[in-house]
Design a protein around this motif. Structure first.
Motif, PDB file in Angstrom:
ATOM      1  N   ARG A   1       0.814  -1.215   0.000  1.00 44.33           N
ATOM      2  CA  ARG A   1       0.000   0.000   0.000  1.00 44.33           C
ATOM      3  C   ARG A   1       0.846   1.263   0.000  1.00 44.33           C
ATOM      4  N   SER A   2       2.013   1.220   0.625  1.00 43.74           N
ATOM      5  CA  SER A   2       2.835   2.413   0.798  1.00 43.74           C
ATOM      6  C   SER A   2       3.820   2.579  -0.364  1.00 43.74           C
ATOM      7  N   ALA A   3       3.689   3.684  -1.083  1.00 39.00           N
ATOM      8  CA  ALA A   3       4.641   3.978  -2.147  1.00 39.00           C
ATOM      9  C   ALA A   3       6.033   4.269  -1.575  1.00 39.00           C
ATOM     10  N   ILE A   4       6.066   4.856  -0.384  1.00 34.93           N
ATOM     11  CA  ILE A   4       7.357   5.092   0.284  1.00 34.93           C
ATOM     12  C   ILE A   4       8.070   3.770   0.552  1.00 34.93           C
ATOM     13  N   GLU A   5       7.334   2.776   1.009  1.00 36.86           N
ATOM     14  CA  GLU A   5       7.924   1.463   1.280  1.00 36.86           C
ATOM     15  C   GLU A   5       8.466   0.854  -0.009  1.00 36.86           C
ATOM     16  N   ILE A   6       7.732   0.978  -1.101  1.00 41.31           N
ATOM     17  CA  ILE A   6       8.210   0.444  -2.379  1.00 41.31           C
ATOM     18  C   ILE A   6       9.512   1.149  -2.784  1.00 41.31           C
ATOM     19  N   ALA A   7       9.560   2.466  -2.628  1.00 38.70           N
ATOM     20  CA  ALA A   7      10.770   3.203  -2.973  1.00 38.70           C
ATOM     21  C   ALA A   7      11.954   2.749  -2.132  1.00 38.70           C
ATOM     22  N   HIS A   8      11.734   2.554  -0.829  1.00 38.49           N
ATOM     23  CA  HIS A   8      12.796   2.042   0.050  1.00 38.49           C
ATOM     24  C   HIS A   8      13.293   0.687  -0.449  1.00 38.49           C
ATOM     25  N   ARG A   9      12.371  -0.199  -0.770  1.00 39.58           N
ATOM     26  CA  ARG A   9      12.760  -1.532  -1.207  1.00 39.58           C
ATOM     27  C   ARG A   9      13.538  -1.486  -2.515  1.00 39.58           C
ATOM     28  N   ILE A  10      13.093  -0.665  -3.447  1.00 41.10           N
ATOM     29  CA  ILE A  10      13.782  -0.562  -4.739  1.00 41.10           C
ATOM     30  C   ILE A  10      15.194  -0.032  -4.543  1.00 41.10           C
ATOM     31  N   LYS A  11      15.357   0.986  -3.721  1.00 37.76           N
ATOM     32  CA  LYS A  11      16.690   1.532  -3.470  1.00 37.76           C
ATOM     33  C   LYS A  11      17.605   0.472  -2.854  1.00 37.76           C
ATOM     34  N   ARG A  12      17.092  -0.286  -1.908  1.00 38.72           N
ATOM     35  CA  ARG A  12      17.912  -1.336  -1.283  1.00 38.72           C
ATOM     36  C   ARG A  12      18.292  -2.412  -2.287  1.00 38.72           C
TER      37      ARG A  12
ATOM     38  N   LEU B   1      15.555   9.996  -0.486  1.00 41.40           N
ATOM     39  CA  LEU B   1      14.180   9.583  -0.725  1.00 41.40           C
ATOM     40  C   LEU B   1      13.283  10.668  -0.155  1.00 41.40           C
ATOM     41  N   SER B   2      12.483  11.293  -1.028  1.00 38.78           N
ATOM     42  CA  SER B   2      11.648  12.410  -0.590  1.00 38.78           C
ATOM     43  C   SER B   2      10.210  12.218  -1.054  1.00 38.78           C
ATOM     44  N   LEU B   3       9.297  12.650  -0.215  1.00 39.05           N
ATOM     45  CA  LEU B   3       7.863  12.556  -0.485  1.00 39.05           C
ATOM     46  C   LEU B   3       7.268  13.955  -0.562  1.00 39.05           C
TER      47      LEU B   3
ATOM     48  N   LYS C   1       9.328  13.876  -9.942  1.00 34.09           N
ATOM     49  CA  LYS C   1      10.628  14.304 -10.458  1.00 34.09           C
ATOM     50  C   LYS C   1      11.235  15.367  -9.550  1.00 34.09           C
ATOM     51  N   MET C   2      10.456  16.341  -9.136  1.00 34.11           N
ATOM     52  CA  MET C   2      10.966  17.381  -8.258  1.00 34.11           C
ATOM     53  C   MET C   2      11.422  16.783  -6.923  1.00 34.11           C
ATOM     54  N   ALA C   3      10.653  15.816  -6.419  1.00 38.57           N
ATOM     55  CA  ALA C   3      10.986  15.206  -5.126  1.00 38.57           C
ATOM     56  C   ALA C   3      12.310  14.450  -5.189  1.00 38.57           C
ATOM     57  N   SER C   4      12.596  13.799  -6.315  1.00 36.67           N
ATOM     58  CA  SER C   4      13.823  13.000  -6.401  1.00 36.67           C
ATOM     59  C   SER C   4      15.073  13.867  -6.374  1.00 36.67           C
TER      60      SER C   4
ATOM     61  N   VAL D   1       8.663  10.566  -4.518  1.00 40.81           N
ATOM     62  CA  VAL D   1       7.337   9.945  -4.425  1.00 40.81           C
ATOM     63  C   VAL D   1       6.291  11.050  -4.367  1.00 40.81           C
ATOM     64  N   SER D   2       5.283  10.977  -5.236  1.00 39.12           N
ATOM     65  CA  SER D   2       4.199  11.947  -5.169  1.00 39.12           C
ATOM     66  C   SER D   2       3.012  11.461  -5.994  1.00 39.12           C
ATOM     67  N   ILE D   3       2.113  12.397  -6.314  1.00 44.42           N
ATOM     68  CA  ILE D   3       0.850  12.042  -6.957  1.00 44.42           C
ATOM     69  C   ILE D   3       0.889  12.219  -8.466  1.00 44.42           C
ATOM     70  N   ASN D   4       1.985  12.779  -9.004  1.00 41.05           N
ATOM     71  CA  ASN D   4       2.109  12.890 -10.459  1.00 41.05           C
ATOM     72  C   ASN D   4       3.585  12.932 -10.841  1.00 41.05           C
TER      73      ASN D   4
END
Length: 356
Positions: A119-130, A163-165, A152-155, A144-147
């Motif tokens: 459910r968490s996009a943040i968790e997916i990003a953490h896993r991908i980075k690892r 990792l930024s939300l 892109k700006m967050a990264s 991570v964001s809604i569009n």
């Protein structure tokens, strides 16, 4: 309406980091991947140690060498970069098939619905980075964001290895506070024009009507109007077709001498050839783009019978187009080169998918 969950994954100084990973002697040193100064080359990538000297991609190698006397130049190894990029994209597809590669080192992912039902996009990003670090010993930054625009700006907020939300309830405030020069899709020259018009931040941009933005900037004004409102409806497209490959540079100081223009065009041609090699592409049509200080813009093309995949062939044709079509009475604020009618190394000219 269901809000989308979009990731933007951006490898940190990708080409340079691969070279430092594979060569102990380069670690901790200012490294540039690209052509050497005497070859009239351009910087394809710079390590973070080199970036401290103001060195960045697309900069002429000659300029980079002047900024750092200890700078180490490394020839690009695109086969290695493609192999590593393939590993990374395989990791992405463990989570979603909605992967849109932008280049070898960055991609958008739509994980609103994902294969592992996380459910968490943040968790997916953490896993991908690892997973990326575990498999490649390289770091990535994630947004991570809604569009796509906000992801892109967050990264870019916390590089390297960040990792930024940007959550939905903070999206408008984030864009409003953002300096206009930081907006993805707004380059130095456009930012300069916006500054002249009193647009310093997203909040200033928000005050402009769509009609006035289009009047000042053309069709891209529609995009500026939407992103000022944190609105980006572009879908993550795994089957995006690449019809051309190009490179261009805007100049803070207009060019007035043909010799200056030729030097800049050589650096652009080098960068273009590197991008063609990176994507394993060649093409038969070269287009020169010239934007004058008056904002008048022209494009002129030449189609050959043989593919353009050699740097000297690209330079020679670019010089010919410049000599033939340059208005010597006008100064130049932008030069660009694009190769189209693309083909792969194995096939004839065709429209080619970016999906690997």
């Amino acid at each position: 309406m269901t809000l989308r969950k979009i990731l933007h994954i951006d490898m940190d100084a990708f080409f340079a980091s691969v070279e430092q990973r594979d060569n102990v002697a380069l670690r901790g040193k200012p490294v540039v991947v690209g052509g050497r100064p005497e070859q009239r080359g351009a910087v394809a990538a710079a390590s973070y140690e080199a970036r401290r000297y103001g060195i960045h991609s697309a900069m002429p190698s000659r300029t980079a060498a002047l900024r750092c006397k200890d700078l180490m130049f490394v020839r690009p190894r695109f086969e290695v970069y493609r192999q590593v990029s393939g590993q990374i994209r395989a990791i992405f597809r463990e989570y979603t098939d909605l992967v849109e590669p932008v280049s070898l080192d960055e991609a958008y992912l739509d994980v609103t619905t994902n294969k592992l039902e996380i459910r968490s996009a943040i968790e997916i990003a953490h896993r991908i980075k690892r997973r990326i670090y575990s498999q490649t010993q390289l770091t990535a930054s994630a947004g991570v964001s809604i569009n796509k625009f906000l992801a892109k700006m967050a990264s870019d907020l916390d590089k390297p290895d960040g990792l930024s939300l940007i959550p939905p309830d903070q999206a408008q405030a984030f864009v409003s506070d953002l300096p206009i020069a930081k907006f993805h899709g707004i380059g130095k020259v456009t930012a300069g024009k916006m500054h002249e018009l009193g647009i310093q931040s997203g909040q200033d941009l928000l005050r402009w009507s769509e009609a006035n933005l289009v009047a000042q900037f053309g069709k891209v004004g529609h995009y500026y109007y939407r992103i000022a409102r944190a609105d980006d409806q572009r879908a993550v497209n795994p089957n995006r077709i690449r019809r051309s490959i190009g490179a261009e540079r805007s100049f803070l100081t207009d060019l007035t001498e043909p010799e200056q223009m030729v030097r800049e065009l050589d650096a652009i041609a080098t960068l273009l050839q590197q991008r063609l090699a990176e994507n394993q592409r060649s093409g038969t049509t070269l287009t020169l783009k010239i934007k004058y200080a008056s904002y008048q813009q022209i494009t002129r093309s030449r189609t050959l019978s043989e593919p353009l995949d050699d740097i000297e062939a690209i330079r020679q044709l670019a010089h010919e187009l410049l000599r033939t079509h340059l208005d010597p009475e006008q100064s130049v604020r932008l030069l660009g080169l694009t190769v189209s009618n693309l083909s792969s190394a194995q096939n004839g000219p065709q429209q080619l998918s970016l999906q690997l």
